[in-house]
Write a protein that holds these residues in place. Structure first.
Motif, PDB file in Angstrom:
ATOM      1  N   PRO A 249       1.054  -1.462   0.521  1.00  0.00           N
ATOM      2  CA  PRO A 249      -0.123   0.157  -0.408  1.00  0.00           C
ATOM      3  C   PRO A 249       0.306   1.310   0.006  1.00  0.00           C
ATOM      4  CG  PRO A 249       0.164  -0.761   2.156  1.00  0.00           C
ATOM      5  CD  PRO A 249       0.586  -1.622   1.522  1.00  0.00           C
ATOM      6  N   LYS A 250       0.460   2.611  -0.396  1.00  0.00           N
ATOM      7  CA  LYS A 250       1.131   3.854   0.174  1.00  0.00           C
ATOM      8  C   LYS A 250       1.249   3.869   1.197  1.00  0.00           C
ATOM      9  CE  LYS A 250       0.558   8.796  -1.977  1.00  0.00           C
ATOM     10  NZ  LYS A 250       2.137   8.342  -2.138  1.00  0.00           N
ATOM     11  N   TYR A 251       0.467   3.683   2.648  1.00  0.00           N
ATOM     12  CA  TYR A 251       0.786   3.937   3.508  1.00  0.00           C
ATOM     13  C   TYR A 251       0.190   2.876   4.176  1.00  0.00           C
ATOM     14  CZ  TYR A 251       0.202   9.099   2.440  1.00  0.00           C
ATOM     15  OH  TYR A 251       0.422   9.715   1.355  1.00  0.00           O
ATOM     16  N   LEU A 252       1.325   2.793   5.037  1.00  0.00           N
ATOM     17  CA  LEU A 252       0.960   0.906   6.443  1.00  0.00           C
ATOM     18  C   LEU A 252       0.420   1.841   7.632  1.00  0.00           C
ATOM     19  CD1 LEU A 252      -0.004  -1.350   6.454  1.00  0.00           C
ATOM     20  CD2 LEU A 252       2.463  -1.850   5.793  1.00  0.00           C
ATOM     21  N   VAL A 253      -0.531   1.591   8.615  1.00  0.00           N
ATOM     22  CA  VAL A 253      -0.567   2.062   9.719  1.00  0.00           C
ATOM     23  C   VAL A 253      -0.326   0.843  10.736  1.00  0.00           C
ATOM     24  CG1 VAL A 253      -0.811   3.210  11.952  1.00  0.00           C
ATOM     25  CG2 VAL A 253      -0.618   4.033   9.169  1.00  0.00           C
ATOM     26  N   THR A 254       0.166   0.139  11.801  1.00  0.00           N
ATOM     27  CA  THR A 254      -0.046  -1.122  12.527  1.00  0.00           C
ATOM     28  C   THR A 254       0.678  -0.762  13.546  1.00  0.00           C
ATOM     29  OG1 THR A 254       0.454  -3.490  11.599  1.00  0.00           O
ATOM     30  CG2 THR A 254       1.916  -1.766  11.031  1.00  0.00           C
ATOM     31  N   GLN A 255       0.502  -2.151  14.217  1.00  0.00           N
ATOM     32  CA  GLN A 255       0.959  -1.858  15.936  1.00  0.00           C
ATOM     33  C   GLN A 255       2.357  -2.610  16.027  1.00  0.00           C
ATOM     34  OE1 GLN A 255      -0.390  -0.869  18.623  1.00  0.00           O
ATOM     35  NE2 GLN A 255      -2.142   0.280  17.690  1.00  0.00           N
ATOM     36  N   MET A 256       3.005  -2.726  16.835  1.00  0.00           N
ATOM     37  CA  MET A 256       4.256  -4.013  17.570  1.00  0.00           C
ATOM     38  C   MET A 256       4.082  -4.887  17.684  1.00  0.00           C
ATOM     39  SD  MET A 256       6.785  -2.253  19.802  1.00  0.00           S
ATOM     40  CE  MET A 256       5.684  -2.116  21.596  1.00  0.00           C
ATOM     41  N   GLY A 257       4.738  -6.062  16.857  1.00  0.00           N
ATOM     42  CA  GLY A 257       4.620  -7.118  16.538  1.00  0.00           C
ATOM     43  C   GLY A 257       3.733  -7.987  15.652  1.00  0.00           C
ATOM     44  N   ASN A 258       3.099  -6.871  15.045  1.00  0.00           N
ATOM     45  CA  ASN A 258       2.089  -7.545  13.926  1.00  0.00           C
ATOM     46  C   ASN A 258       3.484  -7.709  12.441  1.00  0.00           C
ATOM     47  OD1 ASN A 258      -0.247  -7.092  14.530  1.00  0.00           O
ATOM     48  ND2 ASN A 258      -1.303  -5.269  14.070  1.00  0.00           N
ATOM     49  N   ASP A 259       2.993  -8.979  11.755  1.00  0.00           N
ATOM     50  CA  ASP A 259       3.426  -9.088  10.803  1.00  0.00           C
ATOM     51  C   ASP A 259       2.565  -8.104   9.212  1.00  0.00           C
ATOM     52  OD1 ASP A 259       4.087 -12.526  11.185  1.00  0.00           O
ATOM     53  OD2 ASP A 259       4.723 -10.788  12.126  1.00  0.00           O
ATOM     54  N   LYS A 260       3.549  -7.939   8.503  1.00  0.00           N
ATOM     55  CA  LYS A 260       3.474  -6.756   6.934  1.00  0.00           C
ATOM     56  C   LYS A 260       3.864  -7.400   6.149  1.00  0.00           C
ATOM     57  CE  LYS A 260      -0.545  -5.199   9.641  1.00  0.00           C
ATOM     58  NZ  LYS A 260      -1.943  -5.006   8.714  1.00  0.00           N
ATOM     59  N   SER A 261       3.368  -7.286   4.694  1.00  0.00           N
ATOM     60  CA  SER A 261       3.709  -7.180   3.832  1.00  0.00           C
ATOM     61  C   SER A 261       4.064  -5.853   2.779  1.00  0.00           C
ATOM     62  CB  SER A 261       3.586  -8.243   2.793  1.00  0.00           C
ATOM     63  OG  SER A 261       3.887  -9.582   3.619  1.00  0.00           O
ATOM     64  N   ILE A 262       4.530  -5.754   2.135  1.00  0.00           N
ATOM     65  CA  ILE A 262       4.171  -4.064   1.179  1.00  0.00           C
ATOM     66  C   ILE A 262       4.667  -4.748  -0.540  1.00  0.00           C
ATOM     67  CG2 ILE A 262       5.252  -2.093   0.599  1.00  0.00           C
ATOM     68  CD1 ILE A 262       6.621  -2.062   2.938  1.00  0.00           C
ATOM     69  N   LYS A 263       4.128  -4.351  -1.567  1.00  0.00           N
ATOM     70  CA  LYS A 263       4.278  -5.681  -2.510  1.00  0.00           C
ATOM     71  C   LYS A 263       4.332  -4.082  -3.546  1.00  0.00           C
ATOM     72  CE  LYS A 263       0.446  -8.645  -2.232  1.00  0.00           C
ATOM     73  NZ  LYS A 263      -0.517  -9.726  -2.807  1.00  0.00           N
ATOM     74  N   CYS A 264       5.711  -4.589  -4.563  1.00  0.00           N
ATOM     75  CA  CYS A 264       6.116  -4.063  -5.300  1.00  0.00           C
ATOM     76  C   CYS A 264       5.897  -4.615  -6.988  1.00  0.00           C
ATOM     77  CB  CYS A 264       7.527  -3.478  -4.804  1.00  0.00           C
ATOM     78  SG  CYS A 264       8.376  -2.632  -6.452  1.00  0.00           S
ATOM     79  N   GLU A 265       5.948  -4.018  -8.089  1.00  0.00           N
ATOM     80  CA  GLU A 265       5.422  -4.194  -9.740  1.00  0.00           C
ATOM     81  C   GLU A 265       5.807  -3.643  -9.908  1.00  0.00           C
ATOM     82  OE1 GLU A 265       1.772  -5.384 -10.755  1.00  0.00           O
ATOM     83  OE2 GLU A 265       2.409  -6.037 -12.677  1.00  0.00           O
ATOM     84  N   GLN A 266       7.108  -3.948 -11.104  1.00  0.00           N
ATOM     85  CA  GLN A 266       7.441  -2.622 -12.768  1.00  0.00           C
ATOM     86  C   GLN A 266       7.309  -3.701 -13.094  1.00  0.00           C
ATOM     87  OE1 GLN A 266      10.500  -4.215 -14.446  1.00  0.00           O
ATOM     88  NE2 GLN A 266      10.453  -5.558 -13.767  1.00  0.00           N
ATOM     89  N   ASN A 267       6.703  -2.444 -14.295  1.00  0.00           N
ATOM     90  CA  ASN A 267       6.778  -3.268 -15.892  1.00  0.00           C
ATOM     91  C   ASN A 267       6.830  -3.003 -16.834  1.00  0.00           C
ATOM     92  OD1 ASN A 267       5.586  -0.801 -16.170  1.00  0.00           O
ATOM     93  ND2 ASN A 267       3.710  -0.556 -15.897  1.00  0.00           N
ATOM     94  N   LEU A 268       8.756  -2.401 -16.758  1.00  0.00           N
ATOM     95  CA  LEU A 268       9.621  -2.092 -17.361  1.00  0.00           C
ATOM     96  C   LEU A 268      10.468  -3.288 -18.054  1.00  0.00           C
ATOM     97  CD1 LEU A 268      11.019   0.652 -15.214  1.00  0.00           C
ATOM     98  CD2 LEU A 268       9.597   0.990 -17.427  1.00  0.00           C
TER      99      LEU A 268
END
Lengths: 114, 110
Positions: free
Chosen positions: A8-27
């Motif tokens: 996502p563009k913004y991600l707000v979460t609590q300590m201890g959580n697990d999160k993922s950020i995704k990236c894609e390129q079409n170049l």
């Protein structure tokens, strides 16, 4: 068409959580990167993948695990989030074989750990 | 760590004026790049100058490179509000790793 996109563009979460950020390129680039920009605006590389293979792994806690399902995607998974992980994370891509060394950056994901 | 060092750290000028920022480095290079980062946005590649080039132009941008002094300068002519951003001259290290300094924060005042 966005060349390098992140979600996502913004991600707000609590300590201890697990999160993922995704990236894609079409170049059609072979190499992708993750950078971290801290509150003082220093931008530091974390990981680099070339054609799905890890080639740069800086001194990053092993709570951070990149995954490249194909050369157009590079995701970043973070386990057990800590306050110090709060930063803006940028994905980038390049085509080293073109020998220009130019990297194309995504818009960034602002991670806030509470 | 070998990085480009941008100078000054901050620069504030009036719209329409020219802005000059500098980059110094300590290693030998094949090329040098300049990137811009607008507030809250990703970095955008502006220009690349090769080690055998002394000057390069792109629109309102002029970049010089002096390999004997290990320095480069970025000149933005006829500045606009949209030029307000941070400017970086990262160096390539090893396998395509860009090493960034703190950048020059440019503010264009109306």
């Amino acid at each position: 068409d966005t060349a390098v996109s992140q979600t996502p563009k913004y991600l707000v979460t609590q300590m201890g959580n697990d999160k993922s950020i995704k990236c894609e390129q079409n170049l059609g680039h072979d190499t992708m990167y993750w950078y971290k920009q801290d509150s003082k605006k220093f931008l530091k590389i974390m990981f680099s993948y070339n054609n799905k293979e890890l080639i740069i792994n800086e001194t990053v806690p092993n709570r951070f695990s990149p995954k490249s399902p194909d050369k157009a995607h590079l995701n970043l998974h973070i386990n057990s989030l800590e306050l110090g992980d709060s930063a803006v994370y940028f994905c980038a891509s390049s085509q080293p074989a073109g020998a220009t060394d130019t990297q194309y950056f995504g818009p960034g994901t602002r991670l806030t750990v509470l | 760590s070998q990085q480009g060092e941008e100078d000054p750290q901050a620069l504030s000028i009036q719209e329409g004026e020219n802005a000059t920022m500098n980059c110094s480095y300590k290693t030998s290079i094949n090329n040098l790049q300049w990137y811009r980062q607008n507030s809250g946005r990703g970095l955008v590649h502006l220009i690349l100058i090769r080690s055998n080039e002394r000057e390069k132009h792109s629109g309102r941008l002029r970049v010089t490179l002096d390999t004997s002094k290990k320095s480069s300068s970025l000149l933005i002519t006829a500045s606009r509000a949209a030029d307000t951003a941070s400017y970086f001259c990262p160096l390539i290290q090893g396998a395509q790793k860009l090493v960034f300094g703190q950048g020059t924060r440019l503010t264009i005042n109306p």
